[in-house]
Design a protein around this motif. Structure first.
Motif, PDB file in Angstrom:
ATOM      1  N   GLU A  10       0.695  -1.291   0.052  1.00 38.42           N
ATOM      2  CA  GLU A  10       0.029  -0.010  -0.099  1.00 38.42           C
ATOM      3  C   GLU A  10       0.936   1.285  -0.110  1.00 38.42           C
ATOM      4  O   GLU A  10       1.958   1.373   0.634  1.00 38.42           O
ATOM      5  N   ILE A  11       0.392   2.308  -0.766  1.00 38.98           N
ATOM      6  CA  ILE A  11       1.201   3.403  -0.959  1.00 38.98           C
ATOM      7  C   ILE A  11       0.267   4.539  -0.357  1.00 38.98           C
ATOM      8  O   ILE A  11      -0.850   4.714  -0.676  1.00 38.98           O
ATOM      9  N   SER A  12       0.883   5.395   0.865  1.00 36.10           N
ATOM     10  CA  SER A  12      -0.005   6.409   1.523  1.00 36.10           C
ATOM     11  C   SER A  12       0.545   7.824   1.113  1.00 36.10           C
ATOM     12  O   SER A  12       1.807   7.807   1.203  1.00 36.10           O
ATOM     13  N   ALA A  13      -0.275   9.005   0.749  1.00 35.70           N
ATOM     14  CA  ALA A  13      -0.077  10.106   0.601  1.00 35.70           C
ATOM     15  C   ALA A  13      -0.938  10.746   1.568  1.00 35.70           C
ATOM     16  O   ALA A  13      -2.174  11.457   0.920  1.00 35.70           O
ATOM     17  N   GLY A  14      -0.585  11.247   2.944  1.00 38.55           N
ATOM     18  CA  GLY A  14      -1.430  11.774   3.711  1.00 38.55           C
ATOM     19  C   GLY A  14      -2.778  10.730   3.849  1.00 38.55           C
ATOM     20  O   GLY A  14      -2.648   9.810   4.155  1.00 38.55           O
ATOM     21  N   PRO A  15      -3.949  11.527   3.639  1.00 38.42           N
ATOM     22  CA  PRO A  15      -5.149  10.705   3.962  1.00 38.42           C
ATOM     23  C   PRO A  15      -5.632   9.658   2.800  1.00 38.42           C
ATOM     24  O   PRO A  15      -6.401   9.007   3.032  1.00 38.42           O
ATOM     25  N   ILE A  16      -4.875   9.753   1.834  1.00 37.77           N
ATOM     26  CA  ILE A  16      -4.984   8.878   0.617  1.00 37.77           C
ATOM     27  C   ILE A  16      -4.124   7.463   0.803  1.00 37.77           C
ATOM     28  O   ILE A  16      -2.965   7.488   0.807  1.00 37.77           O
TER      29      ILE A  16
END
Length: 226
Positions: A10-16
């Motif tokens: 999984e890749i996360s960018a802030g709330p995404i």
């Protein structure tokens, strides 16, 4: 030895939060839709029918894939049916989608063979992208092997790259299907040419999947549910 750097699931960018496998599966669905719509005109199939079928296939595949995975779990954890982190059975999802589409076409009194032929190349492309996602997150761990193309796993031994085997097989089937469709006018030929060899390959490939690790999938009569 084939290099295999770790890749996050999984890749996360802030709330995404973006799941790698889910991203490639979604990309595959979009590609299948685009290919089917492009082929529909030449096959004399209205585009609204392609939209109806692929939306039906998407919903039934998600439901069938989740349900089949849940039924295959030894502990039957109900949380596997909810949210985005539950498991998924490709075999269960594909079976549910195929049955749902076939029922729809029978109810509408349409030629299912012609429609399935129209959908087949796009379905293969979607499967390829889904298996790319599997490979990147190290899904479907294979049995230990001494072959030079084995990939490392956290327990040490090199293991069969089962997802890469399937990607290679699907690529070969894709080009075989595209060549065959230029030479045959028989409705249903493309779907049969793909589905029978693919089903046989999946059974054989199951014997290369691991059965000695906690992450290995449950087996029924020697076969996995995915």
């Amino acid at each position: 030895m084939m290099p295999y750097p770790p890749f996050p699931s999984e890749i996360s960018a802030g709330p995404i939060h973006i799941q790698i496998w889910g991203f490639f599966a979604a990309l595959g669905f979009v590609l299948a839709l685009k290919m089917a719509l492009g082929r529909a005109y030449g096959a004399g199939i209205p585009k609204y029918l392609i939209w109806d079928l692929l939306i039906l296939a998407l919903v039934s595949m998600i439901a069938g894939g989740r349900l089949f995975h849940f039924l295959s779990m030894p502990d039957r954890d109900i949380s596997a049916l909810a949210g985005i982190h539950g498991g998924f059975s490709l075999a269960g999802g594909a079976a549910a989608a195929g049955i749902a589409c076939l029922i729809y076409l029978r109810v509408k009194n349409l030629d299912s063979r012609k429609v399935f032929d129209c959908l087949t190349p796009g379905a293969i492309a979607a499967l390829i992208l889904a298996r790319v996602g599997c490979f990147l997150v190290n899904d479907h761990v294979g049995k230990a092997t001494l072959m030079p193309w084995g990939i490392p796993y956290e327990d040490g031994p090199m293991r069969h790259p089962v997802a890469l085997y399937e990607i290679s097989f699907l690529l070969a089937m894709f080009f075989a299907i595209r060549r065959e469709e230029r030479e045959t006018k028989s409705n249903g030929a493309l779907f049969i040419l793909f589905s029978l060899p693919y089903a046989s390959f999946r059974v054989l490939a199951d014997f290369l999947r691991c059965d000695d690790l906690p992450v290995c999938e449950a087996r029924f009569s020697g076969l996995t549910a995915s």
